[in-house]
Motif scaffolding. Sequence first.
Motif, PDB file in Angstrom:
ATOM      1  N   SER A   8      -3.743   0.819 -38.986  1.00  0.00           N
ATOM      2  CA  SER A   8      -4.008   2.755 -38.815  1.00  0.00           C
ATOM      3  C   SER A   8      -4.067   2.913 -36.702  1.00  0.00           C
ATOM      4  O   SER A   8      -3.666   4.063 -36.550  1.00  0.00           O
ATOM      5  CB  SER A   8      -5.675   2.724 -38.970  1.00  0.00           C
ATOM      6  N   LEU A   9      -4.302   2.060 -36.518  1.00  0.00           N
ATOM      7  CA  LEU A   9      -4.364   1.870 -34.854  1.00  0.00           C
ATOM      8  C   LEU A   9      -2.544   2.692 -34.538  1.00  0.00           C
ATOM      9  O   LEU A   9      -2.088   3.106 -33.165  1.00  0.00           O
ATOM     10  CB  LEU A   9      -4.483   0.887 -34.295  1.00  0.00           C
ATOM     11  N   SER A  11      -0.230   3.260 -36.608  1.00  0.00           N
ATOM     12  CA  SER A  11      -0.068   5.057 -36.545  1.00  0.00           C
ATOM     13  C   SER A  11      -0.056   5.966 -35.954  1.00  0.00           C
ATOM     14  O   SER A  11       0.151   6.906 -35.520  1.00  0.00           O
ATOM     15  CB  SER A  11      -0.948   4.699 -38.267  1.00  0.00           C
ATOM     16  N   THR A  12      -1.129   5.274 -35.459  1.00  0.00           N
ATOM     17  CA  THR A  12      -2.353   6.643 -34.399  1.00  0.00           C
ATOM     18  C   THR A  12      -0.947   6.754 -32.703  1.00  0.00           C
ATOM     19  O   THR A  12      -0.850   7.620 -32.751  1.00  0.00           O
ATOM     20  CB  THR A  12      -3.719   6.088 -34.096  1.00  0.00           C
ATOM     21  N   LEU A  13      -0.477   5.345 -32.632  1.00  0.00           N
ATOM     22  CA  LEU A  13      -0.253   5.571 -31.775  1.00  0.00           C
ATOM     23  C   LEU A  13       1.371   6.282 -31.747  1.00  0.00           C
ATOM     24  O   LEU A  13       1.972   6.856 -31.095  1.00  0.00           O
ATOM     25  CB  LEU A  13       0.046   3.473 -31.314  1.00  0.00           C
ATOM     26  N   ALA A  15       2.410   8.231 -33.735  1.00  0.00           N
ATOM     27  CA  ALA A  15       1.459  10.105 -34.134  1.00  0.00           C
ATOM     28  C   ALA A  15       1.731  10.438 -32.818  1.00  0.00           C
ATOM     29  O   ALA A  15       2.157  12.318 -32.725  1.00  0.00           O
ATOM     30  CB  ALA A  15       1.033  10.094 -35.343  1.00  0.00           C
ATOM     31  N   GLU A  16       1.030   9.967 -32.016  1.00  0.00           N
ATOM     32  CA  GLU A  16       0.127  10.829 -30.732  1.00  0.00           C
ATOM     33  C   GLU A  16       0.998  10.386 -29.119  1.00  0.00           C
ATOM     34  O   GLU A  16       0.969  10.729 -28.245  1.00  0.00           O
ATOM     35  CB  GLU A  16      -1.096  10.730 -30.707  1.00  0.00           C
ATOM     36  N   SER A  17       2.410   9.804 -29.590  1.00  0.00           N
ATOM     37  CA  SER A  17       2.851   9.298 -27.809  1.00  0.00           C
ATOM     38  C   SER A  17       3.818  10.100 -27.736  1.00  0.00           C
ATOM     39  O   SER A  17       3.454  11.206 -28.601  1.00  0.00           O
ATOM     40  CB  SER A  17       4.139   7.980 -28.690  1.00  0.00           C
ATOM     41  N   ASN A  34       7.265  12.476 -35.417  1.00  0.00           N
ATOM     42  CA  ASN A  34       5.621  12.841 -34.792  1.00  0.00           C
ATOM     43  C   ASN A  34       5.956  14.090 -34.383  1.00  0.00           C
ATOM     44  O   ASN A  34       6.804  14.435 -34.115  1.00  0.00           O
ATOM     45  CB  ASN A  34       5.424  11.345 -34.026  1.00  0.00           C
ATOM     46  N   GLN A  35       5.351  14.269 -33.800  1.00  0.00           N
ATOM     47  CA  GLN A  35       4.328  16.074 -32.882  1.00  0.00           C
ATOM     48  C   GLN A  35       4.989  16.267 -32.017  1.00  0.00           C
ATOM     49  O   GLN A  35       5.902  16.931 -31.815  1.00  0.00           O
ATOM     50  CB  GLN A  35       3.597  16.174 -32.536  1.00  0.00           C
TER      51      GLN A  35
END
Length: 87
Positions: A8-9, A11-13, A15-17, A34-35
């Motif tokens: 999960s960490l 994935s978050t890194l 996705a929010e990179s 990613n965004q």
Amino acid sequence: MLHDLPASLISTLVAESLDAVLIIDEYCIICYANQSMEELCGYSRDELAGMPLDTLLPQAVAALHSGHVHSYTHGEKKSAVLGQVRD
């Protein structure tokens, strides 16, 4: 080590990179964006998913790029970039 981190960490890194991140399959089809990638290229993640990576590359290098990825994923050739740590 990376494999000790919770998924999960990671994935978050990703996705929010602030860096644009794409994940492609062995056929150069986009599986994830990613965004930051959305903002860079102007396509939504839904539009990017399933799109050939070549459509985002300049025509002059698109075919060469696919050939390099194919050679790399099939173990025919080592990459100077893929799988390498950069300083």
